[in-house]
Write a protein that holds these residues in place. Structure first.
Motif, short mmCIF file in Angstrom:
data_model
loop_
_atom_site.label_atom_id
_atom_site.label_comp_id
_atom_site.label_asym_id
_atom_site.label_seq_id
_atom_site.Cartn_x
_atom_site.Cartn_y
_atom_site.Cartn_z
N THR A 182 -4.86 -86.57 12.93
CA THR A 182 -4.38 -87.25 11.72
C THR A 182 -5.48 -87.36 10.69
OG1 THR A 182 -4.95 -89.45 12.53
CG2 THR A 182 -2.73 -88.63 13.06
N GLY A 183 -6.67 -86.89 11.02
CA GLY A 183 -7.80 -86.99 10.11
C GLY A 183 -8.62 -88.25 10.32
N GLU A 184 -8.14 -89.15 11.18
CA GLU A 184 -8.87 -90.38 11.44
C GLU A 184 -9.37 -90.37 12.88
OE1 GLU A 184 -6.58 -93.83 10.54
OE2 GLU A 184 -5.78 -92.95 8.71
N ALA A 185 -10.52 -90.96 13.08
CA ALA A 185 -11.08 -91.04 14.43
C ALA A 185 -10.33 -92.10 15.22
CB ALA A 185 -12.56 -91.39 14.37
N PRO A 186 -10.06 -91.86 16.51
CA PRO A 186 -9.40 -92.88 17.33
C PRO A 186 -10.21 -94.17 17.33
CG PRO A 186 -9.54 -90.79 18.49
CD PRO A 186 -10.37 -90.66 17.25
N SER A 187 -9.53 -95.31 17.34
CA SER A 187 -10.24 -96.57 17.19
C SER A 187 -10.46 -97.32 18.49
CB SER A 187 -9.50 -97.46 16.19
OG SER A 187 -8.17 -97.66 16.64
N THR A 188 -9.62 -97.14 19.47
CA THR A 188 -9.78 -97.87 20.72
C THR A 188 -10.02 -96.91 21.87
OG1 THR A 188 -7.45 -97.79 21.34
CG2 THR A 188 -8.13 -99.61 19.88
N ARG A 189 -10.47 -97.46 22.97
CA ARG A 189 -10.69 -96.65 24.17
C ARG A 189 -9.40 -95.93 24.57
NH1 ARG A 189 -12.75 -94.01 28.02
NH2 ARG A 189 -12.47 -94.55 30.20
N ALA A 190 -8.29 -96.64 24.52
CA ALA A 190 -7.00 -96.03 24.88
C ALA A 190 -6.67 -94.87 23.94
CB ALA A 190 -5.89 -97.07 24.85
N ASP A 191 -7.00 -95.01 22.66
CA ASP A 191 -6.76 -93.92 21.70
C ASP A 191 -7.63 -92.70 22.03
OD1 ASP A 191 -4.95 -95.49 20.30
OD2 ASP A 191 -6.44 -96.16 18.84
N VAL A 192 -8.88 -92.96 22.38
CA VAL A 192 -9.81 -91.88 22.73
C VAL A 192 -9.28 -91.14 23.96
CG1 VAL A 192 -12.12 -91.34 23.59
CG2 VAL A 192 -11.83 -92.95 21.70
N VAL A 193 -8.91 -91.90 24.99
CA VAL A 193 -8.39 -91.28 26.22
C VAL A 193 -7.14 -90.47 25.92
CG1 VAL A 193 -7.39 -91.76 28.48
CG2 VAL A 193 -9.45 -92.97 27.77
N ALA A 194 -6.22 -91.04 25.14
CA ALA A 194 -4.97 -90.34 24.82
C ALA A 194 -5.24 -89.05 24.05
CB ALA A 194 -4.04 -91.26 24.03
N ALA A 195 -6.15 -89.10 23.08
CA ALA A 195 -6.47 -87.92 22.29
C ALA A 195 -7.11 -86.83 23.16
CB ALA A 195 -7.40 -88.29 21.14
N LEU A 196 -8.06 -87.22 24.02
CA LEU A 196 -8.70 -86.23 24.89
C LEU A 196 -7.73 -85.71 25.94
CD1 LEU A 196 -12.25 -87.79 25.31
CD2 LEU A 196 -11.62 -85.77 24.00
N ASP A 197 -6.88 -86.58 26.48
CA ASP A 197 -5.87 -86.12 27.44
C ASP A 197 -4.96 -85.07 26.82
OD1 ASP A 197 -6.73 -87.57 29.62
OD2 ASP A 197 -5.16 -89.10 29.50
N ALA A 198 -4.61 -85.25 25.55
CA ALA A 198 -3.75 -84.28 24.88
C ALA A 198 -4.44 -82.92 24.78
CB ALA A 198 -3.37 -84.79 23.48
N VAL A 199 -5.72 -82.92 24.42
CA VAL A 199 -6.48 -81.67 24.32
C VAL A 199 -6.63 -81.02 25.69
CG1 VAL A 199 -8.74 -80.67 23.75
CG2 VAL A 199 -7.74 -82.41 22.26
N ILE A 200 -6.99 -81.81 26.68
CA ILE A 200 -7.19 -81.27 28.04
C ILE A 200 -5.88 -80.73 28.60
CG2 ILE A 200 -7.80 -81.87 30.42
CD1 ILE A 200 -9.75 -84.00 29.16
N GLY A 201 -4.81 -81.51 28.50
CA GLY A 201 -3.52 -81.07 29.03
C GLY A 201 -3.04 -79.78 28.41
N ARG A 202 -3.12 -79.69 27.08
CA ARG A 202 -2.69 -78.47 26.38
C ARG A 202 -3.54 -77.28 26.81
NH1 ARG A 202 -3.01 -80.38 21.61
NH2 ARG A 202 -5.10 -79.59 21.11
N THR A 203 -4.85 -77.47 26.91
CA THR A 203 -5.76 -76.38 27.30
C THR A 203 -5.45 -75.88 28.70
OG1 THR A 203 -7.49 -77.31 25.88
CG2 THR A 203 -8.18 -75.74 27.57
N LEU A 204 -5.24 -76.79 29.65
CA LEU A 204 -4.97 -76.39 31.04
C LEU A 204 -3.62 -75.69 31.16
CD1 LEU A 204 -6.30 -79.54 32.94
CD2 LEU A 204 -7.48 -77.36 32.49
N ARG A 205 -2.62 -76.17 30.44
CA ARG A 205 -1.31 -75.51 30.47
C ARG A 205 -1.39 -74.11 29.87
NH1 ARG A 205 0.09 -80.69 29.11
NH2 ARG A 205 0.25 -80.17 26.89
#
Length: 194
Positions: free
Chosen positions: A5-28
């Motif tokens: 979205t152009g903004e950096a994630p603000s909470t730990r949960a946001d960071v985890v969710a954003a990285l999980d999305a990148v990791i999941g898509r890459t592995l698939r």
């Protein structure tokens, strides 16, 4: 790291969710067998040739993505020789390095800052883990478990048992001995892992 979205994630949960999305898509997209047991935790099966499978853990930490992969259990012998071999390789490795735990089991470990976690970087890191675990596996076994390998080879030869799963160690196991495999098994042409 941007969440798209152009903004950096603000909470730990946001960071985890954003990285999980990148990791999941890459592995698939790479069609890799994987598990996602909890947010920020992944287990990836990396298929090899010498080490048939390396399980690589990806763990989202406070500031970095941690990479951990078990390579082999603590050696039965020649520990210092094995540690020297691994340390000499560390200087030339990308993204991960060999390490040992308290009991001496060998791992590949590394850390990547959150901002560097992209599909391309994950692909490079997983490729590095697979290459280092697989390419050096037979040599690590020869150094750390040579006596056991030779003993198993001789036991199978005496009893006429198959040597198929030891073929990669044929030259190593036969070095200094006149015995040859009873089943022929093509062992003389096997790679010694060096």
């Amino acid at each position: 790291m941007s969440d798209g979205t152009g903004e950096a994630p603000s909470t730990r949960a946001d960071v985890v969710a954003a990285l999980d999305a990148v990791i999941g898509r890459t592995l698939r997209e790479a069609d890799l067998v994987h598990e996602h047991p909890a947010p920020g935790r992944w287990l990836v099966d990396l298929p090899g040739t010498k080490k048939l499978k390396t399980v690589c853990g990806l763990i989202v930490g406070e500031h970095a993505l941690r990479i951990e992969a078990f390579v082999c259990r603590q050696p039965d012998e020649n520990r210092e020789q094995l540690w020297t071999y691994l340390l000499q390789h560390n200087a030339r490795m990308y993204g991960v390095a060999y390490s040992v735990d308290r009991v001496g089991d060998v791992y590949l470990t590394g850390r990547v800052p959150h901002a560097a976690v992209t599909p391309e970087e994950l692909d490079r890191l997983l490729g590095a883990v697979l290459s280092y675990a697989d390419d050096h596996f037979n040599t690590m076994l020869e150094i750390g478990f040579g006596t056991s390998i030779r003993r198993e080879w001789e036991w199978r030869v005496k009893r006429g048992e198959s040597l198929r799963n030891l073929e990669a160690f044929a030259a190593f196991a036969q070095r200094g001995t006149t015995r040859r495999p009873a089943d022929g098994g093509g062992a003389s042409s096997a790679d010694d892992g060096g």
